[in-house]
Design a protein around this motif. Structure first.
Motif, PDB file in Angstrom:
ATOM      1  N   GLN A  22       4.488 -11.902  -5.668  1.00  0.00           N
ATOM      2  CA  GLN A  22       3.727 -10.728  -6.040  1.00  0.00           C
ATOM      3  C   GLN A  22       3.078 -10.094  -4.826  1.00  0.00           C
ATOM      4  O   GLN A  22       2.964  -8.889  -4.737  1.00  0.00           O
ATOM      5  CB  GLN A  22       2.624 -11.122  -7.041  1.00  0.00           C
ATOM      6  CG  GLN A  22       1.794  -9.932  -7.525  1.00  0.00           C
ATOM      7  CD  GLN A  22       0.682 -10.372  -8.453  1.00  0.00           C
ATOM      8  OE1 GLN A  22       0.565 -11.544  -8.738  1.00  0.00           O
ATOM      9  NE2 GLN A  22      -0.080  -9.409  -8.937  1.00  0.00           N
ATOM     10  N   ALA A  23       2.668 -10.944  -3.876  1.00  0.00           N
ATOM     11  CA  ALA A  23       2.047 -10.414  -2.665  1.00  0.00           C
ATOM     12  C   ALA A  23       3.021  -9.529  -1.907  1.00  0.00           C
ATOM     13  O   ALA A  23       2.653  -8.490  -1.369  1.00  0.00           O
ATOM     14  CB  ALA A  23       1.571 -11.546  -1.773  1.00  0.00           C
ATOM     15  N   ASP A  24       4.327  -9.943  -1.825  1.00  0.00           N
ATOM     16  CA  ASP A  24       5.324  -9.136  -1.127  1.00  0.00           C
ATOM     17  C   ASP A  24       5.535  -7.808  -1.830  1.00  0.00           C
ATOM     18  O   ASP A  24       5.777  -6.778  -1.189  1.00  0.00           O
ATOM     19  CB  ASP A  24       6.664  -9.880  -1.055  1.00  0.00           C
ATOM     20  CG  ASP A  24       6.586 -11.065  -0.108  1.00  0.00           C
ATOM     21  OD1 ASP A  24       5.759 -11.004   0.820  1.00  0.00           O
ATOM     22  OD2 ASP A  24       7.327 -12.021  -0.323  1.00  0.00           O
ATOM     23  N   SER A  25       5.429  -7.819  -3.152  1.00  0.00           N
ATOM     24  CA  SER A  25       5.705  -6.584  -3.893  1.00  0.00           C
ATOM     25  C   SER A  25       4.634  -5.545  -3.670  1.00  0.00           C
ATOM     26  O   SER A  25       4.847  -4.364  -3.913  1.00  0.00           O
ATOM     27  CB  SER A  25       5.800  -6.898  -5.389  1.00  0.00           C
ATOM     28  OG  SER A  25       4.536  -7.344  -5.872  1.00  0.00           O
TER      29      SER A  25
ATOM     30  N   CYS B  64      -3.463  -1.796   2.425  1.00  0.00           N
ATOM     31  CA  CYS B  64      -3.487  -2.537   1.162  1.00  0.00           C
ATOM     32  C   CYS B  64      -3.582  -1.546   0.011  1.00  0.00           C
ATOM     33  O   CYS B  64      -4.503  -0.708  -0.010  1.00  0.00           O
ATOM     34  CB  CYS B  64      -4.680  -3.495   1.134  1.00  0.00           C
ATOM     35  SG  CYS B  64      -4.897  -4.350  -0.424  1.00  0.00           S
ATOM     36  N   PRO B  65      -2.676  -1.595  -0.963  1.00  0.00           N
ATOM     37  CA  PRO B  65      -2.720  -0.651  -2.080  1.00  0.00           C
ATOM     38  C   PRO B  65      -3.862  -0.924  -3.057  1.00  0.00           C
ATOM     39  O   PRO B  65      -4.151  -0.089  -3.901  1.00  0.00           O
ATOM     40  CB  PRO B  65      -1.363  -0.872  -2.768  1.00  0.00           C
ATOM     41  CG  PRO B  65      -1.000  -2.281  -2.444  1.00  0.00           C
ATOM     42  CD  PRO B  65      -1.540  -2.533  -1.069  1.00  0.00           C
TER      43      PRO B  65
ATOM     44  N   THR C  46      -3.462  -9.745   1.179  1.00  0.00           N
ATOM     45  CA  THR C  46      -3.110  -9.498  -0.219  1.00  0.00           C
ATOM     46  C   THR C  46      -3.418 -10.709  -1.091  1.00  0.00           C
ATOM     47  O   THR C  46      -3.755 -10.567  -2.272  1.00  0.00           O
ATOM     48  CB  THR C  46      -1.607  -9.150  -0.320  1.00  0.00           C
ATOM     49  OG1 THR C  46      -1.333  -8.032   0.537  1.00  0.00           O
ATOM     50  CG2 THR C  46      -1.227  -8.789  -1.742  1.00  0.00           C
ATOM     51  N   ARG C  47      -3.362 -11.877  -0.508  1.00  0.00           N
ATOM     52  CA  ARG C  47      -3.632 -13.093  -1.290  1.00  0.00           C
ATOM     53  C   ARG C  47      -5.086 -13.183  -1.744  1.00  0.00           C
ATOM     54  O   ARG C  47      -5.391 -13.931  -2.667  1.00  0.00           O
ATOM     55  CB  ARG C  47      -3.265 -14.325  -0.457  1.00  0.00           C
ATOM     56  CG  ARG C  47      -1.760 -14.470  -0.237  1.00  0.00           C
ATOM     57  CD  ARG C  47      -1.425 -15.580   0.727  1.00  0.00           C
ATOM     58  NE  ARG C  47       0.002 -15.638   1.005  1.00  0.00           N
ATOM     59  CZ  ARG C  47       0.534 -16.038   2.149  1.00  0.00           C
ATOM     60  NH1 ARG C  47      -0.259 -16.419   3.144  1.00  0.00           N
ATOM     61  NH2 ARG C  47       1.851 -16.059   2.323  1.00  0.00           N
TER      62      ARG C  47
ATOM     63  N   THR D 270      -4.958 -20.114   1.872  1.00  0.00           N
ATOM     64  CA  THR D 270      -4.121 -18.914   1.935  1.00  0.00           C
ATOM     65  C   THR D 270      -3.340 -18.824   3.235  1.00  0.00           C
ATOM     66  O   THR D 270      -2.343 -18.108   3.311  1.00  0.00           O
ATOM     67  CB  THR D 270      -4.991 -17.650   1.788  1.00  0.00           C
ATOM     68  OG1 THR D 270      -6.001 -17.659   2.812  1.00  0.00           O
ATOM     69  CG2 THR D 270      -5.663 -17.599   0.430  1.00  0.00           C
ATOM     70  N   GLN D 271      -3.790 -19.516   4.285  1.00  0.00           N
ATOM     71  CA  GLN D 271      -3.132 -19.448   5.590  1.00  0.00           C
ATOM     72  C   GLN D 271      -2.880 -20.862   6.123  1.00  0.00           C
ATOM     73  O   GLN D 271      -3.653 -21.783   5.852  1.00  0.00           O
ATOM     74  CB  GLN D 271      -3.998 -18.685   6.595  1.00  0.00           C
ATOM     75  CG  GLN D 271      -4.351 -17.264   6.178  1.00  0.00           C
ATOM     76  CD  GLN D 271      -5.223 -16.591   7.223  1.00  0.00           C
ATOM     77  OE1 GLN D 271      -4.960 -16.678   8.420  1.00  0.00           O
ATOM     78  NE2 GLN D 271      -6.264 -15.913   6.770  1.00  0.00           N
TER      79      GLN D 271
END
Length: 689
Positions: free
Chosen positions: A145-148, A215-216, A232-233, A251-252
């Protein structure tokens, strides 16, 4: 003819690939990119100053029949980011046809090739590259989902991924380095050099006008697509990296590495000045500033400077009032995560920090550190005014306010101010009536935890505070402090009106009322007011007739303990209070004070009616009754009243027959001292009684 030529070209291509297995098509990316992308406005070739030249390729026989490769049978819509009129890069000759380029050399995947692999929405410039991208698209439908959420790039490229086909370069911890036989690429803006063109192009973005990856969700922009992906995460809550020891997720990968060191104890970053080691490089940078004094982060509101950005962020919340960390149990909000963690332990009762000396446990590491100093005797915090030292910085701050008189914390009900926030909290309970601390033995409740501790010792009999001089023990530390002043003679509390000093703050408070005339303690029976609660306690038994304190020698009873102590000295003959002028001794301190005024001539008590002055307040009271006619002392036998208590005492002896005064010569006894003095024995006055 076109099909035959295409087959022939493929055969040639396959032959060269077999001969050069470790190499790829050097300008395959160029074939796939529109001319407009190669000449972007924000990342132009003017930034790229390769110190190496593209290898010259041997000529390939030109066939005019290959011309249809540039001709499309059906006109297809051109992507919006392609500009037809822009020229090709200088290292590509315009007359050389794309299909005529050789296939030897090292393949350098361009930025837009990475873009086509990640973002399949943009249409490629040729039919052959369209087919390739369509095939790649089938392999990338399962992205997270993050890639999308990653926005398609306009003039940028995927600056976060490395080309997997760059055989001439090696990856090491995310850094791309060149082999020794390759030259480096240099940025024409800042002069920084890089191992390959991809790294250079990635760097050039910082010289452009903005951050191309937005970031959207929140609109925050980034230089690199990888940074956007990590950011995004925070919206999706995705934490793909898990600790193999405790299972905690991150997350990283960098965060996971840092966390792993908490299990291994590894601290690879050492300070070059003091040698202190750290598990995180950022903590070392912040620590280094303690040596250099550097504070690069300044608050935009008050100008206060900090050595770490995190400290600035936390400080900013004092201006904004933001408290983003909420307790899941009671809902209380906090400005710092560490404060929330510490608060949570008040619910769980967890005390993970243990003293190695006495085994006492603490909920906070800072409390353990301060406690350890009680064993070592270390007091690193010194007052700049008086030099007094303290084991904790907070204790020094509290002490400093005794010099400055600073009282920041005000009660919202009565307006009383306090130097400590904790004292304000305790005071507030006097308004609310809250008593959250309960004795487990008798159930008695207290507003302050310290009072509960002191009370508990009445059950246990514990007296942990011992005087180092005389060994006397006390159940309260404050009582020991006050007692110690009897040895040192210290009187730190001075009256601002007359300058008189006192060993206790409570004594000063009571004394101040002699100047203000304040008498806040009223008798519930007669309404008489007193300056201190102790005087009220002494007065109350005059109504009840209660006399709980009895003399062990003569049985005489008293309503207060102090009067019994004074009376006991009449049996022992003890007179511990001596006049410094004439040496006369007294059984009572107050008597010495009144006597001293006979030397100084001081008469501080004045009659408001006639202006007559007196050395003691008791004499003023007796005198005042001559004006008012008041006779408060009544005989219980006959009801006769007197203005003075002494007169009532003498009168009472007429009923009891008591004659305590006798003549030393003839032995005759008298009910009063005055009558004994006026008695004449053998023609002479006798003064020996």
């Amino acid at each position: 003819m076109f099909a035959r030529t295409k087959v022939k070209y493929k055969e040639e291509l396959c032959g060269v690939q077999e001969e050069n297995e470790g190499q790829r098509q050097p300008l395959d990316a160029v074939c796939k990119q529109p001319r407009g992308v190669l000449n972007r406005a924000d990342v132009s070739e003017k930034y790229l100053c390769p110190e190496r030249q593209e290898p010259e390729f041997p000529g390939v026989k030109e066939e005019e029949d290959l011309e249809p490769l540039q001709v499309k049978e059906e006109e297809q819509p051109q992507p919006p980011n392609i500009k037809k009129e822009e020229p090709l890069p200088p290292y590509i000759k315009e007359e050389d046809h794309f299909t005529e380029l050789p296939v030897t050399g090292v393949h350098l995947k361009t930025e837009n090739e990475c873009q086509y692999e990640e973002n399949k929405g943009a249409e490629p410039p040729s039919s052959s590259s369209t087919q390739q991208i369509a095939e790649d698209d089938e392999d990338h439908r399962g992205r997270s989902q993050a890639d999308s959420w990653l926005a398609p790039m306009s003039d940028g490229e995927d600056t976060s991924s490395h080309s997997p086909h760059t055989d001439d370069y090696e990856q090491s911890d995310g850094d791309v380095t060149c082999h020794t036989d390759s030259k480096r690429c240099k940025c024409s803006q800042c002069g920084k050099t890089f191992g390959n063109k991809y790294q250079l192009r990635k760097h050039v973005i910082i010289h452009s006008s903005g951050k191309p990856f937005a970031c959207p969700v929140c609109g925050r922009s980034f230089f690199e697509k990888g940074s956007l992906k990590i950011h995004t995460r925070t919206h999706t809550g995705e934490k793909p990296f898990s600790c193999s020891v405790c299972g905690k997720k991150f997350t990283q990968t960098g965060q996971l590495k840092q966390h792993t060191r908490t299990h291994t104890g590894e601290k690879p970053f050492a300070c070059s000045v003091c040698g202190q080691t750290f598990s995180v490089n950022e903590n070392l940078k912040i620590h280094t500033r303690t040596h250099t004094g550097e504070k690069p982060f300044a608050c935009s509101v008050c100008g206060l400077q900090f050595s770490g950005k995190r400290n600035l962020t936390i400080h900013t919340r004092t201006h904004t009032g933001e408290k983003p960390f909420t307790c899941s149990v009671c809902g209380q909000n906090f400005a710092r995560k560490v404060t929330l963690t510490q608060h949570t332990r008040t619910h769980t009762g967890e005390k993970p920090f243990t003293c190695l000396v006495c085994g006492q446990n603490y909920a906070h590491k800072g409390y353990l550190k301060i406690h350890t100093r009680t064993h070592t005797g270390e007091k690193p915090f010194a007052c700049s005014a008086c030099g007094k030292k303290f084991a904790a910085n907070t204790s020094l701050k509290q002490h400093s306010r005794t010099h400055t008189g600073e009282k920041h914390f005000a009660c919202s009900v009565c307006g009383q101010t306090f130097s400590l926030n904790e004292n304000l909290k305790i005071h507030t309970r006097t308004h609310t009536g809250e008593k959250p601390f309960t004795c487990c033995v008798c159930g008695k409740k207290f507003a302050v935890n310290e009072l509960l501790k002191n009370h508990t010792r009445t059950h246990t009999g514990e007296k942990p505070f011992a005087c180092l001089v005389c060994g006397l023990k006390f159940s309260k530390k404050y009582n020991l402090t006050v007692h110690t002043r009897t040895h040192t003679g210290e009187k730190p509390f001075a009256c601002s009106v007359c300058g008189q000093n006192f060993s206790q703050k409570g004594y000063l408070k009571i004394h101040t009322r002699t100047h203000t005339g304040e008498k806040p303690f009223a008798c519930s029976v007669c309404g008489k007011n007193f300056a201190c609660s102790q005087l009220l306690k002494r007065h109350t038994p005059t109504h009840t007739g209660e006399k709980p304190f009895a003399c062990l020698i003569c049985g005489l009873k008293f309503s207060c303990k102090g009067n019994l102590e004074i009376h006991t000295r009449t049996h022992t003959g003890e007179k511990p209070f001596a006049c410094s002028v004439c040496g006369q001794n007294f059984t009572h301190k107050e008597s010495l004070k009144i006597h001293t005024r006979t030397h100084t001539g001081e008469k501080p008590f004045t009659c408001s009616v006639c202006g007559q002055k007196f050395a003691c307040s008791q004499r003023l009271k007796k005198h005042t009754r001559t004006h008012t006619g008041e006779k408060p002392f009544a005989c219980l036998v006959c009801g006769l009243k007197f203005s003075k208590k002494d007169n009532l005492t003498i009168h009472t002896r007429t009923h009891t027959g008591e004659k305590p005064f006798s003549c030393s010569v003839c032995g005759q006894r008298f009910p009063s001292k005055a009558k004994a003095k006026s008695h004449k024995c053998a023609g002479e006055n006798s003064n020996d009684y």
